[in-house]
Design a protein around this motif. Structure first.
Motif, mmCIF file in Angstrom:
data_model
loop_
_atom_site.group_PDB
_atom_site.id
_atom_site.type_symbol
_atom_site.label_atom_id
_atom_site.label_comp_id
_atom_site.label_asym_id
_atom_site.label_seq_id
_atom_site.Cartn_x
_atom_site.Cartn_y
_atom_site.Cartn_z
ATOM 1 N N GLU A 153 0.828 -1.208 0.000
ATOM 2 C CA GLU A 153 0.000 0.000 0.000
ATOM 3 C C GLU A 153 0.863 1.258 0.000
ATOM 4 O OE1 GLU A 153 -3.307 -0.007 2.727
ATOM 5 O OE2 GLU A 153 -3.707 -2.136 2.342
ATOM 6 N N ASP A 154 2.032 1.205 0.619
ATOM 7 C CA ASP A 154 2.963 2.333 0.514
ATOM 8 C C ASP A 154 3.393 2.523 -0.936
ATOM 9 O OD1 ASP A 154 3.076 3.275 3.125
ATOM 10 O OD2 ASP A 154 4.675 1.901 3.703
ATOM 11 N N ALA A 155 3.624 1.425 -1.640
ATOM 12 C CA ALA A 155 4.015 1.510 -3.051
ATOM 13 C C ALA A 155 2.925 2.182 -3.872
ATOM 14 C CB ALA A 155 4.318 0.119 -3.609
ATOM 15 N N LEU A 156 1.656 1.847 -3.574
ATOM 16 C CA LEU A 156 0.553 2.461 -4.324
ATOM 17 C C LEU A 156 0.377 3.922 -3.956
ATOM 18 C CD1 LEU A 156 -1.252 1.165 -6.517
ATOM 19 C CD2 LEU A 156 0.067 -0.485 -5.181
ATOM 20 N N ARG A 157 0.601 4.261 -2.698
ATOM 21 C CA ARG A 157 0.539 5.676 -2.321
ATOM 22 C C ARG A 157 1.620 6.466 -3.044
ATOM 23 N NH1 ARG A 157 2.864 9.131 1.188
ATOM 24 N NH2 ARG A 157 4.158 7.520 2.171
ATOM 25 N N LEU A 158 2.832 5.902 -3.096
ATOM 26 C CA LEU A 158 3.940 6.595 -3.750
ATOM 27 C C LEU A 158 3.744 6.685 -5.255
ATOM 28 C CD1 LEU A 158 6.995 5.169 -1.773
ATOM 29 C CD2 LEU A 158 5.927 7.421 -1.551
ATOM 30 N N VAL A 159 3.206 5.634 -5.867
ATOM 31 C CA VAL A 159 3.013 5.699 -7.317
ATOM 32 C C VAL A 159 1.885 6.671 -7.662
ATOM 33 C CG1 VAL A 159 1.351 3.799 -7.671
ATOM 34 C CG2 VAL A 159 3.022 4.331 -9.436
ATOM 35 N N GLY A 160 0.930 6.848 -6.740
ATOM 36 C CA GLY A 160 -0.080 7.867 -6.960
ATOM 37 C C GLY A 160 0.545 9.251 -6.992
ATOM 38 N N VAL A 161 1.432 9.516 -6.043
ATOM 39 C CA VAL A 161 2.150 10.790 -6.015
ATOM 40 C C VAL A 161 3.015 10.936 -7.268
ATOM 41 C CG1 VAL A 161 3.930 12.128 -4.811
ATOM 42 C CG2 VAL A 161 2.169 10.910 -3.501
ATOM 43 N N ARG A 162 3.717 9.869 -7.616
ATOM 44 C CA ARG A 162 4.614 9.898 -8.779
ATOM 45 C C ARG A 162 3.841 10.200 -10.059
ATOM 46 N NH1 ARG A 162 7.040 6.485 -12.802
ATOM 47 N NH2 ARG A 162 9.321 6.367 -12.731
ATOM 48 N N GLY A 163 2.728 9.519 -10.261
ATOM 49 C CA GLY A 163 1.948 9.714 -11.473
ATOM 50 C C GLY A 163 1.405 11.126 -11.580
ATOM 51 N N ARG A 164 0.881 11.650 -10.467
ATOM 52 C CA ARG A 164 0.345 13.011 -10.502
ATOM 53 C C ARG A 164 1.450 14.040 -10.727
ATOM 54 N NH1 ARG A 164 -2.665 10.514 -6.397
ATOM 55 N NH2 ARG A 164 -1.360 11.341 -4.702
ATOM 56 N N ALA A 165 2.582 13.850 -10.064
ATOM 57 C CA ALA A 165 3.687 14.807 -10.191
ATOM 58 C C ALA A 165 4.288 14.783 -11.595
ATOM 59 C CB ALA A 165 4.761 14.497 -9.155
ATOM 60 N N GLU A 179 11.268 16.176 -6.797
ATOM 61 C CA GLU A 179 11.134 16.777 -5.472
ATOM 62 C C GLU A 179 9.823 16.368 -4.804
ATOM 63 O OE1 GLU A 179 12.019 18.447 -2.067
ATOM 64 O OE2 GLU A 179 13.387 18.165 -3.757
ATOM 65 N N ALA A 180 8.747 16.277 -5.577
ATOM 66 C CA ALA A 180 7.456 15.863 -5.014
ATOM 67 C C ALA A 180 7.532 14.440 -4.476
ATOM 68 C CB ALA A 180 6.368 15.975 -6.082
ATOM 69 N N LEU A 181 8.188 13.556 -5.226
ATOM 70 C CA LEU A 181 8.302 12.177 -4.782
ATOM 71 C C LEU A 181 9.251 12.060 -3.596
ATOM 72 C CD1 LEU A 181 7.394 9.289 -5.272
ATOM 73 C CD2 LEU A 181 9.248 9.032 -6.946
ATOM 74 N N ARG A 182 10.306 12.854 -3.590
ATOM 75 C CA ARG A 182 11.247 12.821 -2.470
ATOM 76 C C ARG A 182 10.538 13.197 -1.167
ATOM 77 N NH1 ARG A 182 15.470 15.260 -4.610
ATOM 78 N NH2 ARG A 182 16.548 13.288 -4.949
ATOM 79 N N GLN A 183 9.669 14.172 -1.217
ATOM 80 C CA GLN A 183 8.911 14.556 -0.021
ATOM 81 C C GLN A 183 7.980 13.426 0.406
ATOM 82 O OE1 GLN A 183 6.961 18.358 -0.573
ATOM 83 N NE2 GLN A 183 8.816 19.323 -1.332
ATOM 84 N N ALA A 184 7.404 12.719 -0.562
ATOM 85 C CA ALA A 184 6.452 11.659 -0.249
ATOM 86 C C ALA A 184 7.116 10.453 0.408
ATOM 87 C CB ALA A 184 5.729 11.221 -1.519
ATOM 88 N N VAL A 185 8.356 10.157 0.051
ATOM 89 C CA VAL A 185 9.018 8.975 0.615
ATOM 90 C C VAL A 185 9.654 9.251 1.976
ATOM 91 C CG1 VAL A 185 9.544 8.134 -1.702
ATOM 92 C CG2 VAL A 185 11.312 9.346 -0.430
ATOM 93 N N ALA A 186 9.674 10.513 2.375
ATOM 94 C CA ALA A 186 10.412 10.894 3.593
ATOM 95 C C ALA A 186 9.971 10.099 4.818
ATOM 96 C CB ALA A 186 10.266 12.388 3.840
ATOM 97 N N GLY A 187 8.688 9.809 4.931
ATOM 98 C CA GLY A 187 8.237 9.123 6.129
ATOM 99 C C GLY A 187 7.942 7.647 5.944
ATOM 100 N N VAL A 188 8.372 7.073 4.835
ATOM 101 C CA VAL A 188 8.075 5.675 4.541
ATOM 102 C C VAL A 188 9.122 4.762 5.177
ATOM 103 C CG1 VAL A 188 7.803 3.951 2.718
ATOM 104 C CG2 VAL A 188 6.922 6.262 2.377
#
Length: 305
Positions: free
Chosen positions: A105-117, A201-210
């Protein structure tokens, strides 16, 4: 050594998730993935047309979800994990999840951020990508540099993907190098180039707490085809990869050095199996497009093929 490969963007087709939703538990799994990615994966994977699922925001979560679901079912039926994992571009997020580096589920959250960014970054300029088939690699790269294009994917087997401004891609197609063929790709922008810097940069912020763990099997990176033993480093490389070339050619070379005896490409499969026919000559490869393909994949994974 059996390697499971997770495909990248462009491998999706309309309705490809339909047969997977017939398997027990998949609908529930997909619902959780949809919530994490903020995309209705069931609708887009079964009903949406080709233009809709070409949208980067939709395509990337669809592909990662499908790869994880197919690989999990493969492991369940085979009774074991593969010996190694690798993903092409966005497929790396599926690979790190399957390797135990991050949760699914973390992977799907991150890919959601990645796709939008990446979609937002692509909207800033009219760019695209084209596959250059055949020719001498050095000559192709030199021609791309002349046109201010970037070799975004080194796919091996005589294929390089060029990325950049649409007029430059048109010029490449109008005057291809001798012995090459240029095929425009149905993607929304110049991925894996400097155009994607805002998405990094958007993805880097998203992975910070994973939370991460070290991979439980051999895991390769698209950065240079090397293996990655540290989970946090694997995720860091995936972030940087958004704006860096994909070196699938080096991944395949590393598979060979590691003694690969078979490759299984999980859904939505086909592209990497095709590259393997040219880049991993003589190595058996199975494309798991639907659940019907799982028997052949299980046989290969368990040495029964």
């Amino acid at each position: 050594m059996i390697v499971v490969a997770c495909p990248g963007q462009g491998s999706q087709t309309p309705g490809f998730l339909s047969p997977w939703l017939e398997l027990p538990g998949v609908a529930e799994r997909l619902a959780a993935f949809s919530e994490a990615a903020q995309v209705d994966l069931a609708i887009h994977g079964t009903q949406s047309d080709a233009d809709t699922i070409r949208d980067t925001r939709i395509a990337q979560p669809l592909i990662v979800a499908a790869s994880i679901i197919a690989a999990e079912e493969l492991e369940r039926r085979a009774g074991r994990r593969p010996d190694g994992l690798a993903g092409h571009s966005v497929g790396e997020l599926a690979a790190v999840a399957l390797a135990g580096v991050i949760g699914a589920e973390d992977a799907l959250r991150l890919v959601g951020v990645r796709g939008r960014a990446m979609a937002d970054a692509a909207a800033r300029a009219e760019t695209g990508m084209s596959a250059v088939l055949g020719g001498d690699q050095d000559a192709v790269v030199a021609r791309l540099q002349e046109l201010d294009l970037t070799p975004a994917n080194y796919n091996g087997g005589g294929q390089i993907v060029a990325a950049g401004a649409l007029p430059a891609l048109a010029a490449l197609a109008e005057e291809p190098l001798r012995g090459t063929r240029v095929v425009p790709l149905q993607v929304a922008g110049a991925f894996h180039t400097a155009y994607m810097a805002p998405a990094v940069e958007a993805l880097r912020q998203a992975v910070a707490g994973v939370a991460t763990s070290d991979p439980g099997v051999t895991l390769w990176t698209n950065r240079d085809g090397s293996t990655v033993a540290d989970g946090a480093r694997a995720l860091e490389l995936i972030v940087d990869q958004v704006a860096s070339p994909v070196r699938w050619d080096l991944c395949m070379a590393s598979f060979t050095e590691a003694g690969i005896t078979g490759m299984i490409e999980v859904a939505p499969a086909g592209a990497l199996t095709g590259l393997a026919k040219r880049g991993l000559r003589g190595v058996p490869a199975v494309a798991v497009k639907t659940p019907e393909d799982l028997d052949a994949a299980v046989a290969l994974l368990n040495g029964e093929a």
